[in-house]
Design a protein around this motif. Sequence first.
Motif, PDB file in Angstrom:
ATOM      1  N   UNK A  11       0.727  -1.264   0.186  1.00 32.69           N
ATOM      2  CA  UNK A  11       0.132   0.376   0.094  1.00 32.69           C
ATOM      3  C   UNK A  11       1.263   1.351   0.072  1.00 32.69           C
ATOM      4  N   UNK A  12       1.796   0.957   0.492  1.00 23.32           N
ATOM      5  CA  UNK A  12       2.851   1.950   1.003  1.00 23.32           C
ATOM      6  C   UNK A  12       4.053   2.537   0.325  1.00 23.32           C
ATOM      7  N   UNK A  13       3.953   1.571  -1.460  1.00 23.50           N
ATOM      8  CA  UNK A  13       5.307   1.246  -2.048  1.00 23.50           C
ATOM      9  C   UNK A  13       4.737   1.238  -3.794  1.00 23.50           C
ATOM     10  N   UNK A  14       5.451   1.258  -4.678  1.00 24.03           N
ATOM     11  CA  UNK A  14       5.072   0.724  -5.826  1.00 24.03           C
ATOM     12  C   UNK A  14       6.451   0.756  -6.695  1.00 24.03           C
ATOM     13  N   UNK A  15       7.128  -0.609  -6.692  1.00 23.78           N
ATOM     14  CA  UNK A  15       8.567  -0.051  -7.542  1.00 23.78           C
ATOM     15  C   UNK A  15       8.083  -1.200  -8.872  1.00 23.78           C
ATOM     16  N   UNK A  16       8.518  -0.651 -10.395  1.00 24.00           N
ATOM     17  CA  UNK A  16       7.668  -0.497 -11.721  1.00 24.00           C
ATOM     18  C   UNK A  16       9.056  -0.657 -12.326  1.00 24.00           C
ATOM     19  N   UNK A  17       9.356  -0.906 -13.229  1.00 24.04           N
ATOM     20  CA  UNK A  17      10.630  -1.683 -14.561  1.00 24.04           C
ATOM     21  C   UNK A  17      10.089  -0.554 -15.088  1.00 24.04           C
ATOM     22  N   UNK A  18      10.776   0.672 -15.961  1.00 21.15           N
ATOM     23  CA  UNK A  18       9.661   0.569 -17.201  1.00 21.15           C
ATOM     24  C   UNK A  18      11.239   1.059 -18.434  1.00 21.15           C
ATOM     25  N   UNK A  19      11.612  -0.093 -19.384  1.00 20.42           N
ATOM     26  CA  UNK A  19      12.754   0.207 -20.269  1.00 20.42           C
ATOM     27  C   UNK A  19      13.947   0.234 -18.923  1.00 20.42           C
ATOM     28  N   UNK A  20      14.667   1.363 -19.522  1.00 22.59           N
ATOM     29  CA  UNK A  20      16.031   1.172 -18.445  1.00 22.59           C
ATOM     30  C   UNK A  20      15.227   1.530 -17.148  1.00 22.59           C
ATOM     31  N   UNK A  21      14.791   2.713 -16.792  1.00 19.31           N
ATOM     32  CA  UNK A  21      14.509   2.986 -15.289  1.00 19.31           C
ATOM     33  C   UNK A  21      13.881   1.730 -14.417  1.00 19.31           C
ATOM     34  N   UNK A  22      14.299   1.959 -13.378  1.00 21.25           N
ATOM     35  CA  UNK A  22      14.109   0.915 -11.886  1.00 21.25           C
ATOM     36  C   UNK A  22      13.505   2.239 -11.090  1.00 21.25           C
ATOM     37  N   UNK A  23      11.627   2.216 -11.504  1.00 21.95           N
ATOM     38  CA  UNK A  23      11.427   3.843 -10.589  1.00 21.95           C
ATOM     39  C   UNK A  23      11.096   3.276  -9.772  1.00 21.95           C
ATOM     40  N   UNK A  24      10.920   4.228  -8.033  1.00 23.02           N
ATOM     41  CA  UNK A  24      10.164   3.826  -6.765  1.00 23.02           C
ATOM     42  C   UNK A  24       9.283   4.515  -6.767  1.00 23.02           C
ATOM     43  N   UNK A  25       7.718   4.530  -6.447  1.00 26.08           N
ATOM     44  CA  UNK A  25       7.085   5.315  -5.799  1.00 26.08           C
ATOM     45  C   UNK A  25       6.288   5.406  -4.615  1.00 26.08           C
ATOM     46  N   UNK A  26       6.983   6.524  -3.303  1.00 23.85           N
ATOM     47  CA  UNK A  26       6.817   6.657  -2.477  1.00 23.85           C
ATOM     48  C   UNK A  26       5.622   6.954  -2.544  1.00 23.85           C
ATOM     49  N   UNK A  27       3.546   6.536  -2.200  1.00 27.92           N
ATOM     50  CA  UNK A  27       2.728   6.039  -2.690  1.00 27.92           C
ATOM     51  C   UNK A  27       2.499   6.999  -1.583  1.00 27.92           C
ATOM     52  N   UNK A  28       2.536   7.322  -0.006  1.00 26.38           N
ATOM     53  CA  UNK A  28       1.774   8.640   0.598  1.00 26.38           C
ATOM     54  C   UNK A  28       2.498   9.978   0.134  1.00 26.38           C
TER      55      UNK A  28
END
Length: 473
Positions: A11-28
């Motif tokens: 619920x608090x984090x979203x880790x995903x890959x899009x092409x060459x980038x590893x991206x982390x969203x801190x949801x709150x």
Amino acid sequence: MLSPIGYDFAAGMHLFQWKELNLLLDVNSGAIHILDDTSRRFIEKLSDYAGDMDRTMEDMKTECSEDELRELVEELELAYQAGAVFTEADPLLADLSDLPIKAICLNVAHACNMKCRYCFASQGDFGMKSCLMSLEVGQRALDFLIEKSGRVKNLEVDFFGGEPLLNTDMLGELVKYGRQREEESGKQFNFTLTTNALLLDDAVIDFVIDNRISVILSLDGRPETNDRHRILNNGEGSYGLIVPNIKKMVEKNPVSYYIRGTFTRQNLDFSRDLQHIIDLGFDAVSLEPAVGPENEYSIRENDLPKVLKEYEQLTDVLCDYQRIGKDVHFFHFNLNLQKGPCLAKRHSGCGAGVEYLVITPNGDIYPCHQFVGEDEFLMGNIYDAQLDGEIQQRFVHNRLQDKEDCLRCWARYFCGGGCHANAYHSNGDMAKPAAISCVMHRKRIEGAIYLEMTKQSSIYNCLLKKQESYDSM
């Protein structure tokens, strides 16, 4: 030492890959981080081990040195101290019932000069008697908005239909009345005109410019895409008639504009339609999926793999324009990622039925344009100036916190629980979000994050090169 044991990673984090980038969203917090491969694997393991830092560090010793691991943890600790990772959710809003009304949609014409096949408004009359709004009703609607707006100064009014330019003379008088009421009330009306562009002649364009009216102009994309569904009353396509009018309107530099198109399951290569619209010279575009009850136009579950892949292609298109210095404003990607939506929108969505209402030609009030004509959502009439409290409460209590399916979704703050009407028309229940729309929206958010991060990386690299050039002088 940081120890996020018990943190709700899903619920608090979203880790995903899009092409060459590893991206982390801190949801709150809305903070976004670009990770290297080692950091990505560290976060993955930390999530798998429910926040057990010691176990994660021990496991990672096979992949990196102790110095690298120590540096990684220190960076994570700094991000935590800055409130950019492992953050907790803000308290959910308890009561929306005292929010003032700040926007209305005026259905100034329940009639249309086109017969778009996918039209949710039954070709413009919303399944009711074809008619135009009188000046008296329009004036009363503006007065109603002023009366109900409380301390809000900037008020939004959208001229909608059907086709609102079928009622052009009335609109001219109504805008004049609105400017008069601004001086008397201290309020400011921000008018928007949504039109199919068939009647955009020089006089109408001058009226739009002179009165600082924003415009939303309908065009689905390539000629064959547009003319498949956006047809004239005689069955012919509209592309050849509307594109010159749209170009003339945009060339006059209105206060703001969007080219608004719809893609259906019959043109799932919609990135090509986006590219066509941009190549026509337009840089503010919205392409909306046809959604709702299953029919020959609405996106279905088995279309989703193609749709999601196409959103990746669409993101590539936007990246390509970005690289050559052309800034395109794609509506679904305008998420204000640095600040995020305001708190009320994060927790309640669009505000339909509470902050936003629709008024029909006879003065009837509905929560939004997609509920017009449905008796169970008729909230009252502007001449009574009273709203059906029971209906309003249905929307007041259809917040994020009232939707079990949304509470742990990582994208929840970018939609506030989703569209009330789409949920209702898809599931018969406003509190149950439309699953197909949710999948598409999550993909769009990922694309928007990737696009923003590539933009920031490009700016950073450009500045770095400039600095290196200065240093070598």
